[in-house]
Design a protein around this motif. Structure first.
Motif, PDB file in Angstrom:
ATOM      1  N   SER A 149       0.814  -1.217   0.000  1.00  0.00           N
ATOM      2  CA  SER A 149       0.000   0.000   0.000  1.00  0.00           C
ATOM      3  C   SER A 149       0.846   1.266   0.000  1.00  0.00           C
ATOM      4  CB  SER A 149      -0.904   0.027   1.221  1.00  0.00           C
ATOM      5  OG  SER A 149      -0.109   0.152   2.401  1.00  0.00           O
ATOM      6  N   GLY A 150       2.134   1.099   0.297  1.00  0.00           N
ATOM      7  CA  GLY A 150       2.987   2.273   0.459  1.00  0.00           C
ATOM      8  C   GLY A 150       2.942   2.841   1.856  1.00  0.00           C
ATOM      9  N   GLY A 151       2.143   2.232   2.735  1.00  0.00           N
ATOM     10  CA  GLY A 151       1.972   2.760   4.066  1.00  0.00           C
ATOM     11  C   GLY A 151       3.102   2.453   5.024  1.00  0.00           C
ATOM     12  N   ARG A 152       3.892   1.468   4.697  1.00  0.00           N
ATOM     13  CA  ARG A 152       5.026   1.112   5.546  1.00  0.00           C
ATOM     14  C   ARG A 152       6.306   1.068   4.723  1.00  0.00           C
ATOM     15  NH1 ARG A 152       4.250  -4.354   8.472  1.00  0.00           N
ATOM     16  NH2 ARG A 152       3.128  -4.893   6.573  1.00  0.00           N
ATOM     17  N   THR A 153       7.349   1.638   5.290  1.00  0.00           N
ATOM     18  CA  THR A 153       8.668   1.551   4.663  1.00  0.00           C
ATOM     19  C   THR A 153       9.683   1.148   5.719  1.00  0.00           C
ATOM     20  OG1 THR A 153       8.957   3.943   4.982  1.00  0.00           O
ATOM     21  CG2 THR A 153       8.294   3.202   2.791  1.00  0.00           C
ATOM     22  N   TYR A 154      10.722   0.503   5.269  1.00  0.00           N
ATOM     23  CA  TYR A 154      11.768   0.027   6.177  1.00  0.00           C
ATOM     24  C   TYR A 154      13.098   0.340   5.511  1.00  0.00           C
ATOM     25  CZ  TYR A 154      14.106  -3.053   9.498  1.00  0.00           C
ATOM     26  OH  TYR A 154      14.901  -3.549  10.500  1.00  0.00           O
ATOM     27  N   TYR A 155      13.894   1.179   6.167  1.00  0.00           N
ATOM     28  CA  TYR A 155      15.156   1.634   5.591  1.00  0.00           C
ATOM     29  C   TYR A 155      16.345   1.046   6.343  1.00  0.00           C
ATOM     30  CZ  TYR A 155      12.485   5.299   3.199  1.00  0.00           C
ATOM     31  OH  TYR A 155      11.600   5.982   2.398  1.00  0.00           O
ATOM     32  N   ALA A 156      17.386   0.734   5.602  1.00  0.00           N
ATOM     33  CA  ALA A 156      18.651   0.394   6.239  1.00  0.00           C
ATOM     34  C   ALA A 156      19.168   1.636   6.964  1.00  0.00           C
ATOM     35  CB  ALA A 156      19.662  -0.062   5.192  1.00  0.00           C
ATOM     36  N   ASP A 157      19.835   1.434   8.082  1.00  0.00           N
ATOM     37  CA  ASP A 157      20.330   2.573   8.867  1.00  0.00           C
ATOM     38  C   ASP A 157      21.245   3.477   8.042  1.00  0.00           C
ATOM     39  OD1 ASP A 157      20.651   0.754  12.028  1.00  0.00           O
ATOM     40  OD2 ASP A 157      18.943   1.759  11.100  1.00  0.00           O
ATOM     41  N   SER A 158      21.973   2.875   7.123  1.00  0.00           N
ATOM     42  CA  SER A 158      22.953   3.633   6.342  1.00  0.00           C
ATOM     43  C   SER A 158      22.322   4.644   5.389  1.00  0.00           C
ATOM     44  CB  SER A 158      23.839   2.674   5.544  1.00  0.00           C
ATOM     45  OG  SER A 158      23.049   1.871   4.688  1.00  0.00           O
ATOM     46  N   VAL A 159      21.022   4.504   5.114  1.00  0.00           N
ATOM     47  CA  VAL A 159      20.381   5.416   4.154  1.00  0.00           C
ATOM     48  C   VAL A 159      19.250   6.223   4.765  1.00  0.00           C
ATOM     49  CG1 VAL A 159      20.984   3.844   2.270  1.00  0.00           C
ATOM     50  CG2 VAL A 159      18.665   3.791   3.254  1.00  0.00           C
ATOM     51  N   LYS A 160      18.919   5.964   6.012  1.00  0.00           N
ATOM     52  CA  LYS A 160      17.829   6.689   6.672  1.00  0.00           C
ATOM     53  C   LYS A 160      18.079   8.183   6.641  1.00  0.00           C
ATOM     54  CE  LYS A 160      16.044   3.319   9.973  1.00  0.00           C
ATOM     55  NZ  LYS A 160      16.012   2.904  11.395  1.00  0.00           N
ATOM     56  N   GLY A 161      17.040   8.927   6.311  1.00  0.00           N
ATOM     57  CA  GLY A 161      17.143  10.374   6.269  1.00  0.00           C
ATOM     58  C   GLY A 161      17.688  10.906   4.958  1.00  0.00           C
ATOM     59  N   ARG A 162      18.221  10.032   4.120  1.00  0.00           N
ATOM     60  CA  ARG A 162      18.778  10.468   2.837  1.00  0.00           C
ATOM     61  C   ARG A 162      18.006   9.909   1.649  1.00  0.00           C
ATOM     62  NH1 ARG A 162      23.673   8.852   1.354  1.00  0.00           N
ATOM     63  NH2 ARG A 162      23.645   6.905   2.548  1.00  0.00           N
ATOM     64  N   PHE A 163      17.484   8.690   1.785  1.00  0.00           N
ATOM     65  CA  PHE A 163      16.753   8.031   0.707  1.00  0.00           C
ATOM     66  C   PHE A 163      15.269   8.020   1.036  1.00  0.00           C
ATOM     67  CE2 PHE A 163      20.326   4.993  -0.960  1.00  0.00           C
ATOM     68  CZ  PHE A 163      21.183   6.071  -1.070  1.00  0.00           C
ATOM     69  N   THR A 164      14.460   8.159  -0.012  1.00  0.00           N
ATOM     70  CA  THR A 164      13.002   8.090   0.147  1.00  0.00           C
ATOM     71  C   THR A 164      12.441   7.148  -0.905  1.00  0.00           C
ATOM     72  OG1 THR A 164      12.917  10.372   0.939  1.00  0.00           O
ATOM     73  CG2 THR A 164      10.850   9.370   0.230  1.00  0.00           C
ATOM     74  N   PHE A 165      11.672   6.190  -0.454  1.00  0.00           N
ATOM     75  CA  PHE A 165      11.083   5.174  -1.326  1.00  0.00           C
ATOM     76  C   PHE A 165       9.598   5.461  -1.472  1.00  0.00           C
ATOM     77  CE2 PHE A 165      10.905   1.676  -3.800  1.00  0.00           C
ATOM     78  CZ  PHE A 165      10.794   0.400  -3.255  1.00  0.00           C
ATOM     79  N   SER A 166       9.124   5.407  -2.698  1.00  0.00           N
ATOM     80  CA  SER A 166       7.701   5.631  -2.933  1.00  0.00           C
ATOM     81  C   SER A 166       7.234   4.730  -4.060  1.00  0.00           C
ATOM     82  CB  SER A 166       7.425   7.099  -3.275  1.00  0.00           C
ATOM     83  OG  SER A 166       8.112   7.482  -4.454  1.00  0.00           O
TER      84      SER A 166
END
Length: 126
Positions: free
Chosen positions: A58-75
């Motif tokens: 649904s796009g309602g949940r995303t899970y980022y690796a710590d190394s990219v958090k705050g820099r990458f955005t997935f949609s």
């Protein structure tokens, strides 16, 4: 079943790129695509493939690796059968081949996707 990744290239450190991954094939009809969880993995030279980000159907949940958090955005845009990875503040250590993936499970570390796309090269110069 095809996952076609695009958008890679060469960029200087601090720059941005946007990767796209378009899904096609019988298992990814417009209706079916919206039921798949999607993700990106990457593999740097001489290293194992690693998880980058996962997004729910649904796009309602995303899970980022710590190394990219705050820099990458997935949609994702389910109407276009496409997912996007906006990569900002790129670092030389982000240099890798980036792979799009799909599965019925939410993709996160330790989950091996069922479907893989071909990779797209991202190179970040210092």
């Amino acid at each position: 079943v095809q996952l076609q990744a695009s958008g890679g290239g060469l960029v200087q450190a601090g720059g941005s790129l946007r990767l796209s991954c378009a899904a096609s094939g019988r298992s990814f009809s417009t209706y079916s695509f919206s039921t798949y969880n999607m993700g990106w993995f990457r593999q740097a030279p001489g290293k194992e493939r690693e998880f980058v980000v996962g997004i729910s159907w649904s796009g309602g949940r995303t899970y980022y690796a710590d190394s990219v958090k705050g820099r990458f955005t997935f949609s994702r845009d389910n109407a276009k059968n496409t997912v996007y990875l906006q990569m900002n503040s790129l670092k030389p250590e982000d240099t890798a081949i980036y792979y799009c993936a799909a599965d019925t499970q939410l993709l996160r570390p330790g989950v091996n996707p069922t479907y893989w796309g071909q990779g797209t090269q991202v190179t970040v110069s210092s």
